[in-house]
Design an enzyme around this catalytic site. Structure first.
Site, PDB file in Angstrom:
ATOM      1  N   GLU A   1      -3.532   7.704  -3.858  1.00 56.84           N
ATOM      2  CA  GLU A   1      -3.229   6.517  -3.261  1.00 56.84           C
ATOM      3  C   GLU A   1      -3.258   5.290  -4.320  1.00 56.84           C
ATOM      4  O   GLU A   1      -3.778   5.319  -5.361  1.00 56.84           O
ATOM      5  CB  GLU A   1      -4.578   6.316  -2.504  1.00 56.84           C
ATOM      6  CG  GLU A   1      -4.681   4.720  -1.656  1.00 56.84           C
ATOM      7  CD  GLU A   1      -6.007   4.538  -0.996  1.00 56.84           C
ATOM      8  OE1 GLU A   1      -5.915   4.733   0.135  1.00 56.84           O
ATOM      9  OE2 GLU A   1      -6.945   4.077  -1.613  1.00 56.84           O
TER      10      GLU A   1
ATOM     11  N   TYR B   1       0.934  -1.151  -0.084  1.00 59.25           N
ATOM     12  CA  TYR B   1       0.026  -0.002   0.038  1.00 59.25           C
ATOM     13  C   TYR B   1       0.740   1.204  -0.038  1.00 59.25           C
ATOM     14  O   TYR B   1       2.127   1.242   0.771  1.00 59.25           O
ATOM     15  CB  TYR B   1      -1.060  -0.093   1.285  1.00 59.25           C
ATOM     16  CG  TYR B   1      -1.758   1.143   1.410  1.00 59.25           C
ATOM     17  CD1 TYR B   1      -2.765   1.382   0.768  1.00 59.25           C
ATOM     18  CD2 TYR B   1      -1.188   2.256   2.223  1.00 59.25           C
ATOM     19  CE1 TYR B   1      -3.796   2.478   0.768  1.00 59.25           C
ATOM     20  CE2 TYR B   1      -2.028   3.596   2.298  1.00 59.25           C
ATOM     21  CZ  TYR B   1      -3.302   3.600   1.832  1.00 59.25           C
ATOM     22  OH  TYR B   1      -3.968   4.875   1.841  1.00 59.25           O
TER      23      TYR B   1
END
Length: 400
Positions: free
Chosen positions: A207, A119
């Site tokens: 993101e 991530y």
């Protein structure tokens, strides 16, 4: 302003971040043609991904079918079938709620042979007023659970806005994500590119989830941004007309789109008492006191510090377009905005719309006596309030 995944990936590609080969399609034939070209170029499999402004697409389902919002396809015929089921369908995910979102476009891209999911994100830390890059060795669809249950797996790198993200910071983060060898420089390049996108596009969030380690050219491991989410600061869009052109009004609530035309900050909520307030902080306090008094706010509506009569009238029309509204509370503290101007706008809006709902008005500040006098002499059925607490009690009682 939110961007679709395919738009975010196009930007990431321009800034040197690694993304899969692919293109978006608005029709089944277009999606099938993209898939056919990719298979002809030697791609082993493609992924068809529904494009909506919501996460959880991989677990989401097209209403009335078993079609997921993300499907791996081994041939062009399967890709065509997946696109035909997605396009025009209503995709329901954890983030959309039961009403779902209509899929108007899909992304067709090369599938990746994934060995690890990570991530990576850049966002603004409002506590420090600085950008922060966040990474985790546990990326994928359950990152929210990771953050809630094992926050120690979320690694933060605070960035000096004057210097930007430095290469040594990116290397440290890559090492903390347990990346080794030739993956380190690839990860550094991806992180630096991600930060440049955040900074130069005036984003509030960039993101990548997941950022994967996958099989690259020659079978070597490679870093790839498999998914991307990007939110832009609406206050900076005047600097980015090219990005503003990507705004998808079909993904936004109609009343919020209408409010933006008049430079009003409006968010629809689930209650039945509408609020019209000047100032975001005062609007939050107004919603809180309505709730405290036993009511439920129907919206957040900040008309700003310098609203004019036309904006006030537009605000009323937007409020009344919500069929759930049973009462209205106007809470204005006049500074730059004069109370008599607000009163004129309120009266014009009430007459124009033929308002029949209970309307409670609390005015304070510049020209407040003139504003109250206009309301009192109007002959209209309005409820005046002496304080915010008094206003909340009156509107809740009137609705009940």
């Amino acid at each position: 302003m939110n961007l679709h995944e395919y738009q975010a990936k196009e930007i990431l590609r321009k800034f040197g971040a690694p993304v899969p080969r692919g293109a978006s399609a608005a029709s089944v034939d277009e999606a099938a043609a993209i898939a056919e070209r990719m298979f002809a170029d030697g791609v082993g499999a493609v992924v068809v991904k529904a494009q909506i402004h919501a996460g959880g697409r991989g677990k989401g389902v097209i209403e009335g079918s078993d079609q997921r919002g993300v499907q791996v396809c081994g041939d062009a015929a399967t890709a065509r079938r997946a696109a035909s089921r997605m396009l025009g369908g209503c995709l329901v995910t954890k983030q959309t709620g039961p009403e779902g979102r209509v899929v108007r476009r899909v992304l067709v891209e090369a599938a990746s042979k994934i060995s690890r999911e990570l991530y990576l994100a850049v966002l603004l830390d409002r506590g420090t007023g600085r950008p922060v890059m966040m990474g985790s060795p546990a990326g994928g669809m359950d990152i929210e659970e990771v953050a809630a249950e094992t926050p120690e797996k979320i690694i933060r790198v605070d960035v000096d806005p004057l210097l930007g993200l430095q290469a040594f910071q990116a290397r440290r983060l890559a090492a903390a994500l347990a990346l080794r060898g030739e993956l380190i420089p690839q990860a550094v390049q991806a992180m630096l590119g991600l930060y440049r996108v955040f900074w130069e596009c005036d984003a509030s969030l960039v993101e990548v989830n997941p950022l994967v380690v996958a099989e690259g050219e020659g079978g070597k491991p490679a870093i790839i941004a498999l998914d991307a989410k990007m939110n832009l600061d609406a206050n900076a869009l005047f600097r980015h007309p090219d990005l503003l052109a990507w705004r998808d009004l079909g993904e936004e609530a109609p009343l919020e789109v209408e409010a933006s035309k008049f430079h009003l900050n409006y968010i629809k909520l689930d209650g039945n008492i509408a609020c019209m307030v000047n100032g975001a902080g005062l609007a939050m306090a107004t919603m809180d006191i309505i709730k405290h008094s036993g009511g439920s706010p129907a919206n957040f509506l900040d008309v700003g510090g310098g609203a004019n009569r036309d904006q006030v009238a537009a605000a009323f029309r937007i409020i009344l377009a919500d069929p759930h509204v049973k009462g209205i509370l106007v809470n204005i503290f006049g500074g730059i905005m004069k109370c008599d101007v607000i009163a004129e706008g309120i009266l014009a809006a009430v007459k124009e719309t033929g308002l029949k709902l209970p309307l409670v008005i609390r005015l304070e500040g510049t020209n407040v006596e003139a504003g109250r006098r206009l309301l009192a002499q109007s002959g209209l059925s309005l409820l005046a309030a002496d304080s915010l607490a008094d206003a909340a009690k009156k509107v809740v009682a009137a609705v009940q």
